[in-house]
Design an enzyme around this catalytic site. Structure first.
Site, PDB file in Angstrom:
ATOM      1  N   GLU A 282      -1.799  -2.727 -11.563  1.00  0.00           N
ATOM      2  CA  GLU A 282      -2.335  -1.447 -11.096  1.00  0.00           C
ATOM      3  C   GLU A 282      -2.097  -0.346 -12.136  1.00  0.00           C
ATOM      4  O   GLU A 282      -2.951   0.515 -12.360  1.00  0.00           O
ATOM      5  CB  GLU A 282      -1.640  -1.086  -9.773  1.00  0.00           C
ATOM      6  CG  GLU A 282      -2.343  -0.043  -8.964  1.00  0.00           C
ATOM      7  CD  GLU A 282      -1.719   0.101  -7.574  1.00  0.00           C
ATOM      8  OE1 GLU A 282      -0.492  -0.076  -7.442  1.00  0.00           O
ATOM      9  OE2 GLU A 282      -2.463   0.391  -6.633  1.00  0.00           O
ATOM     10  N   GLU A 285      -4.485  -0.876 -14.952  1.00  0.00           N
ATOM     11  CA  GLU A 285      -5.814  -0.427 -14.513  1.00  0.00           C
ATOM     12  C   GLU A 285      -5.916   1.096 -14.599  1.00  0.00           C
ATOM     13  O   GLU A 285      -6.927   1.637 -15.063  1.00  0.00           O
ATOM     14  CB  GLU A 285      -6.054  -0.894 -13.069  1.00  0.00           C
ATOM     15  CG  GLU A 285      -7.420  -0.509 -12.536  1.00  0.00           C
ATOM     16  CD  GLU A 285      -7.589  -0.831 -11.047  1.00  0.00           C
ATOM     17  OE1 GLU A 285      -6.699  -1.474 -10.456  1.00  0.00           O
ATOM     18  OE2 GLU A 285      -8.621  -0.427 -10.494  1.00  0.00           O
ATOM     19  N   CYS A 309      -2.292  -1.236  -1.764  1.00  0.00           N
ATOM     20  CA  CYS A 309      -1.422  -2.287  -1.221  1.00  0.00           C
ATOM     21  C   CYS A 309      -1.213  -2.173   0.284  1.00  0.00           C
ATOM     22  O   CYS A 309      -0.579  -3.033   0.881  1.00  0.00           O
ATOM     23  CB  CYS A 309      -0.086  -2.318  -1.951  1.00  0.00           C
ATOM     24  SG  CYS A 309       0.644  -0.721  -2.134  1.00  0.00           S
ATOM     25  N   SER A 329      -7.636   1.088  -6.310  1.00  0.00           N
ATOM     26  CA  SER A 329      -7.294   0.105  -7.337  1.00  0.00           C
ATOM     27  C   SER A 329      -7.830  -1.251  -6.891  1.00  0.00           C
ATOM     28  O   SER A 329      -7.767  -1.588  -5.704  1.00  0.00           O
ATOM     29  CB  SER A 329      -5.776   0.028  -7.488  1.00  0.00           C
ATOM     30  OG  SER A 329      -5.431  -1.135  -8.198  1.00  0.00           O
ATOM     31  N   LYS A 368      -1.467  -6.765   7.819  1.00  0.00           N
ATOM     32  CA  LYS A 368      -1.408  -7.864   6.834  1.00  0.00           C
ATOM     33  C   LYS A 368      -2.011  -9.145   7.402  1.00  0.00           C
ATOM     34  O   LYS A 368      -2.433 -10.028   6.659  1.00  0.00           O
ATOM     35  CB  LYS A 368       0.045  -8.127   6.426  1.00  0.00           C
ATOM     36  CG  LYS A 368       0.669  -6.994   5.634  1.00  0.00           C
ATOM     37  CD  LYS A 368       0.339  -7.102   4.173  1.00  0.00           C
ATOM     38  CE  LYS A 368       0.871  -5.925   3.390  1.00  0.00           C
ATOM     39  NZ  LYS A 368       0.241  -5.791   2.079  1.00  0.00           N
ATOM     40  N   GLU A 371      -5.546  -8.694   6.676  1.00  0.00           N
ATOM     41  CA  GLU A 371      -5.761  -8.800   5.228  1.00  0.00           C
ATOM     42  C   GLU A 371      -5.816 -10.259   4.772  1.00  0.00           C
ATOM     43  O   GLU A 371      -6.688 -10.646   4.004  1.00  0.00           O
ATOM     44  CB  GLU A 371      -4.637  -8.067   4.489  1.00  0.00           C
ATOM     45  CG  GLU A 371      -4.821  -8.056   2.979  1.00  0.00           C
ATOM     46  CD  GLU A 371      -3.640  -7.438   2.242  1.00  0.00           C
ATOM     47  OE1 GLU A 371      -2.494  -7.591   2.713  1.00  0.00           O
ATOM     48  OE2 GLU A 371      -3.862  -6.817   1.196  1.00  0.00           O
ATOM     49  N   GLU A 376     -12.647 -12.758   1.381  1.00  0.00           N
ATOM     50  CA  GLU A 376     -12.569 -12.801  -0.089  1.00  0.00           C
ATOM     51  C   GLU A 376     -11.187 -13.214  -0.601  1.00  0.00           C
ATOM     52  O   GLU A 376     -11.007 -13.424  -1.793  1.00  0.00           O
ATOM     53  CB  GLU A 376     -12.974 -11.446  -0.692  1.00  0.00           C
ATOM     54  CG  GLU A 376     -12.093 -10.261  -0.325  1.00  0.00           C
ATOM     55  CD  GLU A 376     -12.508  -9.562   0.965  1.00  0.00           C
ATOM     56  OE1 GLU A 376     -13.191 -10.201   1.798  1.00  0.00           O
ATOM     57  OE2 GLU A 376     -12.127  -8.397   1.152  1.00  0.00           O
ATOM     58  N   CYS A 526       5.960   1.334   4.831  1.00  0.00           N
ATOM     59  CA  CYS A 526       6.132   0.016   5.465  1.00  0.00           C
ATOM     60  C   CYS A 526       7.360  -0.055   6.371  1.00  0.00           C
ATOM     61  O   CYS A 526       7.375  -0.827   7.327  1.00  0.00           O
ATOM     62  CB  CYS A 526       6.246  -1.063   4.398  1.00  0.00           C
ATOM     63  SG  CYS A 526       4.771  -1.169   3.391  1.00  0.00           S
TER      64      CYS A 526
END
Ligand code: SF4
Ligand code: SF4
Ligand code: SF4
Ligand code: FES
Length: 599
Positions: A282, A285, A309, A329, A368, A371, A376, A526
């Site tokens: 990240e 990037e 994230c 990102s 999560k 996710e 994908e 989190c």
């Protein structure tokens, strides 16, 4: 108006600040008042009336949670009438409640059950429903809704509308038909739920709970052909002790490693390893975007770059600000990077077939689960992460295995993903990703450590909803001359209500000079995730964050780019370095523009 007011609580005189509620005044003076619809994170609803008290001169009993003290009062909290009223209310709530405590996910941690016990409600004066009225909504990979157990306290509604500003849940219909529902009573998976699970954390009963994959995980553990690998994130480690009666604020990392091996996991790895990898990807990037914007004058480059994230935040932006998804990102979250690396590099190094590997992620998060099921997320050629497990579900598995976590001896993680930097660890608290990224990016650009004492980047820390700060880049290394003199500006926010503030500022052009934005969907980051132990409050989240920061300062490596195992994977496997061809294939992703009302 300020000042204090003198009141009598159960014939004892006390002074309280003007405007304090009766509930707060009683709590401050060690007088317990039962509550149900009240929650410290939420606005007052005054809906359940469980908290009624007697106020001299008032015709009816008053709700302590919603009564502000503005003049001297005489309050009685436990008269026969008060006790009888509370008992009646609890009895009435139970008369509409369908559920067997012993088979309920909230057994022994249910506020309704606790109230029934506290008030000795052991029979149903007003009858009892003997069959379910509502179909259980199991459509979402993250949140299960069983409205048969709902007591209409609306804590979930206030959470979703006020705290998170998503607005999926609402009270529908009137009178006896009132129930909590979604837009047109659609299934949760078909509306704009971001899967944050914050409603679960604040539901007093078992009406809301996470979609639990533990039976499938047990089956994999019991299957001798399967090689079951678990990664553990830092926030569950800082909170799981609460599930075993420990006070908030202590990490059980080493004890958990031992417990997981005893349960039967073949390898126990540290998600912080891929948090370090995330920083490398990240951060690179971001530097690439800055170079393209400053040197190449590429106007198509999207700045500020957003962190990616937090899957709740990603889904929030996909629904509410789809025109901004190119700011995210492309780096996957640490959870997903781990899955991709396990089923490729680890399979190759360990000689285990990828198809025999089952990857489990212990996360603080219900999002999560969504996710890891995104279509994908299979760049390894397999489903990268098979199961997302919450802190609560992990504690349940540990108890089921007959293990008392705090009694476990401490052991280390397994290799090759057993060492991580402190930077990876602090991902667990709001501002942690930004702090970790700055530690690495600043040093890569200038060759020097960030100019903050003991690497503590204080402007990133704390629970202020939106934080803005900057750091000047001076005496840059030759490769980064284009950043010489740049005031690197960043923004940190937590909870999607605060994310909305940031996005609206961005839309108004007030953040045009900002380079990097960190957003975590959950309050506190989190550590306050939708899969963490219940209850939650700012006091509890503060204690968990403290545990994380204390653990990080004890670690020998505190910058992601100094993690030798990260350097090893770039030497042996991702040989083109961060953002190289293979990294792009395995560690980066893309996003989906979604609807503003339905999914
Ligand atoms: S929600 Fe509470 S009262 Fe209802 S079945 Fe579950 S534990 Fe029992
Ligand atoms: S999971 Fe989050 S977005 Fe979904 S209903 Fe609950 S609070 Fe709202
Ligand atoms: S689902 Fe839970 S939080 Fe929402 S109204 Fe019902 S009992 Fe309260
Ligand atoms: S807790 Fe006061 S009305 Fe519900």
């Amino acid at each position: 108006m300020g000042g204090t007011v003198t009141v009598e609580i159960n014939e004892k005189k006390v002074s309280v600040p003007f405007g304090t509620t009766i509930l707060e005044a009683c709590k401050e003076n060690q007088v317990h008042i039962p509550t149900l619809c009240h929650h410290p994170d939420l606005c007052i609803a005054g809906a359940c009336r469980v908290c009624v008290v007697d106020v001299e001169g008032m015709r009816t009993l008053q709700t302590a949670c919603s009564f502000p003290i503005t003049s001297p009062l005489k309050i009685k909290t436990s008269t026969p009438m008060v006790r009888k009223a509370r008992r009646h209310i609890i009895d009435l709530l139970l008369s509409e409640h369908y559920g067997e405590c012993y088979s309920c996910v909230r057994n022994n941690n249910c506020e309704l059950q606790a109230l029934a016990k506290e008030y000795g409600v052991d029979s149903f004066t007003f009858g009892h429903v003997d069959k379910p009225v509502f179909e259980i909504d199991k459509s979402s990979p993250s949140v299960i809704r069983d409205m048969n157990k709902c007591v209409l306290c609306k804590r979930c509604v206030r959470t979703c509308i006020d705290l998170q500003e998503v607005g999926v849940l609402e009270a529908i219909d009137r009178g006896g038909k009132t129930h909590i529902g979604t837009f047109y009573d659609k299934a949760l998976a078909d509306v704009i739920c971001i899967n944050c699970g914050q409603c679960i954390n604040r539901c007093p009963t078992g009406a809301l709970h996470a979609n639990d994959p533990s039976d499938d995980i047990w089956a994999a553990i019991d299957d001798p052909k399967k090689h079951v690998v678990i990664q553990t994130a830092p926030s569950p480690r800082a909170a799981i002790g609460e599930e075993f009666g420990q006070a908030p604020g202590k990490s059980f990392t080493g004890e958990l490693n031992t417990a997981l091996r005893r349960i039967g996991f073949d390898k126990v790895f540290d998600t912080n390893f891929t948090a370090d990898l995330t920083i490398m990807e990240e951060g690179t990037e971001l530097l690439n975007r800055l170079k393209a914007a400053i040197v190449d004058k590429d106007e198509s480059v999207k700045l500020p770059q957003f962190t990616s994230c937090s899957p709740g935040w990603v889904k929030y932006i996909e629904h509410f600000y789809p025109e901004y998804i190119d700011h995210l990102s492309t780096a996957k979250s640490p959870q997903q990077m781990f899955g991709a690396v396990i089923k490729t590099f680890y399979a190759q190094e360990s000689g285990v077939n990828s198809e025999d590997i089952v990857t489990v992620a212990l996360m603080p998060c219900s999002a999560k689960k969504f996710e890891c099921n995104r279509p994908e997320m299979n760049d390894s050629g397999f489903k990268d992460v098979d199961y997302g497990l919450t802190t609560r579900e992990m504690a349940k598995m540990i108890r089921e295995a007959g293990i008392n976590l705090p009694e476990m001896p401490k052991t280390h993680f397994d290799y090759p993903f057993g060492d991580a930097s402190g930077a990876g660890l602090i991902f667990g608290a709001t501002g942690g990703v930004m702090e970790a990224a700055l530690r690495t990016a600043y040093e890569l650009v200038t060759g020097r450590e960030v100019p903050f004492e003991n690497l503590r980047i204080e402007p990133c820390r704390g629970f202020q909803g939106v934080k803005q700060a900057s750091v000047k880049l001076e005496n840059c290394l030759e490769k980064f001359n284009f950043l010489e003199g740049v005031e690197f500006k960043f923004v940190v926010a937590h909870g999607t209500a605060n994310a909305k503030i940031v996005m609206e500022m961005l839309k108004r052009g007030e953040l045009n000079d900002v380079h990097f934005v960190e957003i975590m969907a959950c309050p506190g980051g989190c550590i306050g995730g939708g899969g963490q132990p219940i209850p939650t409050s700012e006091v509890i989240r503060t204690a968990r964050a403290k545990a994380i920061y204390e653990e990080e300062e004890s670690l020998p490596i505190r910058k992601s780019h100094e993690n030798p195992h990260v350097n090893y994977i770039y030497q042996k496997f991702l040989t083109e370095g961060p953002c190289g061809h293979l990294s792009h294939k395995l560690l980066h992703t893309h996003y989906t523009k979604r609807g503003k009302f339905i999914s």
